[in-house]
Design a protein around this motif. Structure first.
Motif, PDB file in Angstrom:
ATOM      1  N   UNK A   1       0.835  -1.200   0.000  1.00  0.00           N
ATOM      2  CA  UNK A   1       0.000   0.000   0.000  1.00  0.00           C
ATOM      3  C   UNK A   1       0.878   1.263   0.000  1.00  0.00           C
ATOM      4  N   UNK A   2       0.417   2.301  -0.643  1.00  0.00           N
ATOM      5  CA  UNK A   2       1.155   3.566  -0.694  1.00  0.00           C
ATOM      6  C   UNK A   2       1.458   4.082   0.707  1.00  0.00           C
ATOM      7  N   UNK A   3       0.576   3.809   1.654  1.00  0.00           N
ATOM      8  CA  UNK A   3       0.784   4.276   3.028  1.00  0.00           C
ATOM      9  C   UNK A   3       2.086   3.735   3.610  1.00  0.00           C
ATOM     10  N   UNK A   4       2.463   2.519   3.234  1.00  0.00           N
ATOM     11  CA  UNK A   4       3.716   1.937   3.740  1.00  0.00           C
ATOM     12  C   UNK A   4       4.914   2.752   3.257  1.00  0.00           C
ATOM     13  N   UNK A   5       4.876   3.196   1.993  1.00  0.00           N
ATOM     14  CA  UNK A   5       5.961   4.021   1.463  1.00  0.00           C
ATOM     15  C   UNK A   5       5.978   5.365   2.181  1.00  0.00           C
ATOM     16  N   UNK A   6       4.810   5.946   2.378  1.00  0.00           N
ATOM     17  CA  UNK A   6       4.713   7.217   3.111  1.00  0.00           C
ATOM     18  C   UNK A   6       5.264   7.082   4.522  1.00  0.00           C
ATOM     19  N   UNK A   7       4.919   5.981   5.181  1.00  0.00           N
ATOM     20  CA  UNK A   7       5.427   5.748   6.535  1.00  0.00           C
ATOM     21  C   UNK A   7       6.948   5.656   6.537  1.00  0.00           C
ATOM     22  N   UNK A   8       7.495   4.935   5.594  1.00  0.00           N
ATOM     23  CA  UNK A   8       8.945   4.777   5.508  1.00  0.00           C
ATOM     24  C   UNK A   8       9.615   6.132   5.279  1.00  0.00           C
TER      25      UNK A   8
ATOM     26  N   UNK B   1       8.904   6.266   9.856  1.00  0.00           N
ATOM     27  CA  UNK B   1       8.172   5.306  10.688  1.00  0.00           C
ATOM     28  C   UNK B   1       8.511   3.878  10.264  1.00  0.00           C
ATOM     29  N   UNK B   2       9.732   3.515  10.487  1.00  0.00           N
ATOM     30  CA  UNK B   2      10.249   2.216  10.077  1.00  0.00           C
ATOM     31  C   UNK B   2       9.492   1.070  10.727  1.00  0.00           C
ATOM     32  N   UNK B   3       8.985   1.297  11.932  1.00  0.00           N
ATOM     33  CA  UNK B   3       8.292   0.234  12.662  1.00  0.00           C
ATOM     34  C   UNK B   3       7.014  -0.219  11.966  1.00  0.00           C
ATOM     35  N   UNK B   4       6.552   0.530  10.970  1.00  0.00           N
ATOM     36  CA  UNK B   4       5.328   0.171  10.255  1.00  0.00           C
ATOM     37  C   UNK B   4       5.583  -0.822   9.128  1.00  0.00           C
ATOM     38  N   UNK B   5       6.853  -1.160   8.888  1.00  0.00           N
ATOM     39  CA  UNK B   5       7.195  -2.098   7.823  1.00  0.00           C
ATOM     40  C   UNK B   5       7.919  -3.305   8.396  1.00  0.00           C
ATOM     41  N   UNK B   6       7.635  -4.450   7.827  1.00  0.00           N
ATOM     42  CA  UNK B   6       8.338  -5.667   8.230  1.00  0.00           C
ATOM     43  C   UNK B   6       9.637  -5.767   7.440  1.00  0.00           C
ATOM     44  N   UNK B   7      10.518  -6.618   7.867  1.00  0.00           N
ATOM     45  CA  UNK B   7      11.775  -6.827   7.155  1.00  0.00           C
ATOM     46  C   UNK B   7      11.499  -7.372   5.752  1.00  0.00           C
ATOM     47  N   UNK B   8      10.485  -8.209   5.606  1.00  0.00           N
ATOM     48  CA  UNK B   8      10.134  -8.733   4.282  1.00  0.00           C
ATOM     49  C   UNK B   8       9.651  -7.620   3.356  1.00  0.00           C
ATOM     50  N   UNK B   9       8.885  -6.676   3.894  1.00  0.00           N
ATOM     51  CA  UNK B   9       8.426  -5.545   3.089  1.00  0.00           C
ATOM     52  C   UNK B   9       9.598  -4.660   2.667  1.00  0.00           C
ATOM     53  N   UNK B  10      10.537  -4.443   3.568  1.00  0.00           N
ATOM     54  CA  UNK B  10      11.728  -3.660   3.224  1.00  0.00           C
ATOM     55  C   UNK B  10      12.553  -4.350   2.148  1.00  0.00           C
TER      56      UNK B  10
END
Length: 59
Positions: A25-32, A36-45
């Motif tokens: 989701x675009x929100x994950x990119x916005x969070x990063x 807000x790194x805590x909003x993404x998992x290592x797999x997502x990164x």
């Protein structure tokens, strides 16, 4: 994380396109990008890195 945010910043692709190609989701990119790194998992990164890296690599 800093490497990924820098790659996003210099990418020819926009954040929305990166999110779409990574299947996130675009929100994950916005969070990063907001630190807000805590909003993404290592797999997502990892998926983000692979998506951006494959776009930057010559074919």
């Amino acid at each position: 994380m800093r490497i990924i945010t820098r790659l996003i910043a210099v990418s020819d692709l926009g954040s929305r396109e990166i999110a779409r190609r990574a299947g996130l989701p675009m929100q994950k990119i916005s969070d990063l990008l907001a630190g807000r790194l805590e909003h993404l998992s290592i797999d997502e990164l990892r998926q983000l890195y692979r998506t951006i890296d494959s776009q930057a690599s010559p074919h």
